[in-house]
Design a protein around this motif. Structure first.
Motif, PDB file in Angstrom:
ATOM      1  N   UNK A 160      16.626  42.959  77.179  1.00  0.00           N
ATOM      2  CA  UNK A 160      17.418  42.960  78.399  1.00  0.00           C
ATOM      3  C   UNK A 160      16.746  43.829  79.449  1.00  0.00           C
ATOM      4  N   UNK A 161      17.086  43.586  80.707  1.00  0.00           N
ATOM      5  CA  UNK A 161      16.564  44.382  81.805  1.00  0.00           C
ATOM      6  C   UNK A 161      17.622  44.459  82.899  1.00  0.00           C
ATOM      7  N   UNK A 162      17.477  45.455  83.765  1.00  0.00           N
ATOM      8  CA  UNK A 162      18.429  45.628  84.842  1.00  0.00           C
ATOM      9  C   UNK A 162      19.318  46.835  84.604  1.00  0.00           C
ATOM     10  N   UNK A 163      20.332  46.959  85.439  1.00  0.00           N
ATOM     11  CA  UNK A 163      21.265  48.075  85.360  1.00  0.00           C
ATOM     12  C   UNK A 163      22.433  47.699  84.453  1.00  0.00           C
ATOM     13  N   UNK A 164      22.177  47.757  83.150  1.00  0.00           N
ATOM     14  CA  UNK A 164      23.168  47.318  82.171  1.00  0.00           C
ATOM     15  C   UNK A 164      23.580  48.459  81.260  1.00  0.00           C
ATOM     16  N   UNK A 165      24.855  48.452  80.867  1.00  0.00           N
ATOM     17  CA  UNK A 165      25.374  49.398  79.883  1.00  0.00           C
ATOM     18  C   UNK A 165      25.750  48.618  78.630  1.00  0.00           C
ATOM     19  N   UNK A 166      25.372  49.160  77.472  1.00  0.00           N
ATOM     20  CA  UNK A 166      25.681  48.514  76.201  1.00  0.00           C
ATOM     21  C   UNK A 166      26.834  49.227  75.498  1.00  0.00           C
ATOM     22  N   UNK A 167      27.638  48.457  74.818  1.00  0.00           N
ATOM     23  CA  UNK A 167      28.619  49.027  73.906  1.00  0.00           C
ATOM     24  C   UNK A 167      28.634  48.181  72.650  1.00  0.00           C
ATOM     25  N   UNK A 168      28.985  48.813  71.557  1.00  0.00           N
ATOM     26  CA  UNK A 168      28.959  48.173  70.246  1.00  0.00           C
ATOM     27  C   UNK A 168      30.391  47.963  69.798  1.00  0.00           C
ATOM     28  N   UNK A 169      30.742  46.731  69.452  1.00  0.00           N
ATOM     29  CA  UNK A 169      32.131  46.457  69.120  1.00  0.00           C
ATOM     30  C   UNK A 169      32.229  45.521  67.929  1.00  0.00           C
ATOM     31  N   UNK A 170      33.349  45.623  67.233  1.00  0.00           N
ATOM     32  CA  UNK A 170      33.615  44.703  66.136  1.00  0.00           C
ATOM     33  C   UNK A 170      34.458  43.557  66.658  1.00  0.00           C
ATOM     34  N   UNK A 171      34.370  42.445  65.967  1.00  0.00           N
ATOM     35  CA  UNK A 171      35.127  41.283  66.410  1.00  0.00           C
ATOM     36  C   UNK A 171      34.955  40.144  65.432  1.00  0.00           C
ATOM     37  N   UNK A 172      35.406  38.977  65.816  1.00  0.00           N
ATOM     38  CA  UNK A 172      35.351  37.792  64.967  1.00  0.00           C
ATOM     39  C   UNK A 172      34.314  36.829  65.531  1.00  0.00           C
ATOM     40  N   UNK A 173      33.364  36.411  64.693  1.00  0.00           N
ATOM     41  CA  UNK A 173      32.396  35.404  65.102  1.00  0.00           C
ATOM     42  C   UNK A 173      32.875  34.038  64.635  1.00  0.00           C
ATOM     43  N   UNK A 174      32.194  33.010  65.074  1.00  0.00           N
ATOM     44  CA  UNK A 174      32.567  31.660  64.672  1.00  0.00           C
ATOM     45  C   UNK A 174      32.437  31.478  63.163  1.00  0.00           C
ATOM     46  N   UNK A 175      31.406  32.102  62.561  1.00  0.00           N
ATOM     47  CA  UNK A 175      31.232  31.946  61.124  1.00  0.00           C
ATOM     48  C   UNK A 175      32.355  32.635  60.359  1.00  0.00           C
ATOM     49  N   UNK A 176      32.796  33.786  60.846  1.00  0.00           N
ATOM     50  CA  UNK A 176      33.933  34.448  60.211  1.00  0.00           C
ATOM     51  C   UNK A 176      35.182  33.597  60.362  1.00  0.00           C
ATOM     52  N   UNK A 177      35.365  33.029  61.559  1.00  0.00           N
ATOM     53  CA  UNK A 177      36.537  32.202  61.823  1.00  0.00           C
ATOM     54  C   UNK A 177      36.574  30.985  60.906  1.00  0.00           C
ATOM     55  N   UNK A 178      35.395  30.440  60.580  1.00  0.00           N
ATOM     56  CA  UNK A 178      35.317  29.243  59.737  1.00  0.00           C
ATOM     57  C   UNK A 178      35.335  29.580  58.256  1.00  0.00           C
ATOM     58  N   UNK A 179      35.492  30.864  57.936  1.00  0.00           N
ATOM     59  CA  UNK A 179      35.592  31.255  56.541  1.00  0.00           C
ATOM     60  C   UNK A 179      34.272  31.493  55.868  1.00  0.00           C
ATOM     61  N   UNK A 180      33.152  31.575  56.644  1.00  0.00           N
ATOM     62  CA  UNK A 180      31.837  31.782  56.054  1.00  0.00           C
ATOM     63  C   UNK A 180      31.434  33.248  56.051  1.00  0.00           C
ATOM     64  N   UNK A 181      32.159  34.074  56.781  1.00  0.00           N
ATOM     65  CA  UNK A 181      31.822  35.500  56.836  1.00  0.00           C
ATOM     66  C   UNK A 181      32.428  36.241  55.661  1.00  0.00           C
ATOM     67  N   UNK A 182      31.748  37.314  55.251  1.00  0.00           N
ATOM     68  CA  UNK A 182      32.251  38.064  54.118  1.00  0.00           C
ATOM     69  C   UNK A 182      32.648  39.485  54.468  1.00  0.00           C
TER      70      UNK A 182
END
Length: 210
Positions: A160-182
């Protein structure tokens, strides 16, 4: 001067200047070239110590000479990034080459690095010049604005480039939603104004299924 031949080969026209490239990525050259392996990501002894302490690994070579040198790495797609005094943050495994007007370093990224098993640091490229970054499949460049923040799968993140701030967060991905996440999934959120480069293929991560 950097130019692409197709999407997977970088051609560099050289007139006595120097280029830093991923060690072993030269596939052909004409004219007169010399190659020198660099320690510490090309940052000398201090860079070598810093990268060992942070776990951010990068092995580069310096190429100097007259003529044209071609670079590639495992048929990866290549994107050219033009920097005008700004800074590019890039995963070390995705950096192919930088020209003589750019310098590399390391930067603390917080928990994003931990989510990928790559430590808490990432490689920085800054100055005036061109950098070549790689992706597994054609990269997508996404604009982030103050009105429209962006959330990215850490396994697909390249740079990435530019004036950006990052944050780290938990959440649900599509694979988790489809029952493939562990387990718990993690994502990177970018806010501000800049560009984020992502690839259409996920690298392995260790902090949950992402």
């Amino acid at each position: 001067m950097f130019r692409l031949q197709g999407s997977k080969v970088l051609a560099v026209d050289m007139t006595g200047d120097a280029v830093k490239a991923k060690n072993g990525s030269m596939v052909a050259y004409d004219g007169q070239m010399t190659f020198k392996k660099l320690s510490g990501g090309g940052e000398g002894l201090r860079g070598m110590v810093t990268r060992r302490l942070t776990g951010e690994q990068m092995t580069l070579m310096e190429v100097t000479g007259q003529g044209t040198c071609w670079f590639a790495d495992r048929a990866s797609e290549i994107n050219l990034v033009n920097l005008q005094g700004d800074k590019l943050y890039v995963e070390s495994s995705n950096l192919l080459a930088t020209d003589s007007g750019l310098r590399t370093g390391t930067s603390f990224t917080g928990l994003r690095g931990a989510s990928q098993g790559n430590g808490l640091f990432t490689t920085t490229v800054e100055g005036h010049g061109q950098a070549a970054i790689m992706s597994d499949g054609p990269a997508v460049v996404l604009r982030v604005s103050h009105q429209y923040p962006l959330t990215v799968d850490p396994g697909a993140y390249i740079a990435h480039q530019g004036n950006l701030q990052q944050s780290f967060q938990s959440g649900v991905t599509f694979r988790t939603f489809m029952g493939e996440g562990g387990g718990e999934a993690f994502q990177i959120r970018f806010e501000g104004d800049g560009l984020v480069y992502v690839q259409p293929s996920e690298r392995n991560t260790v902090a949950g299924d992402v």
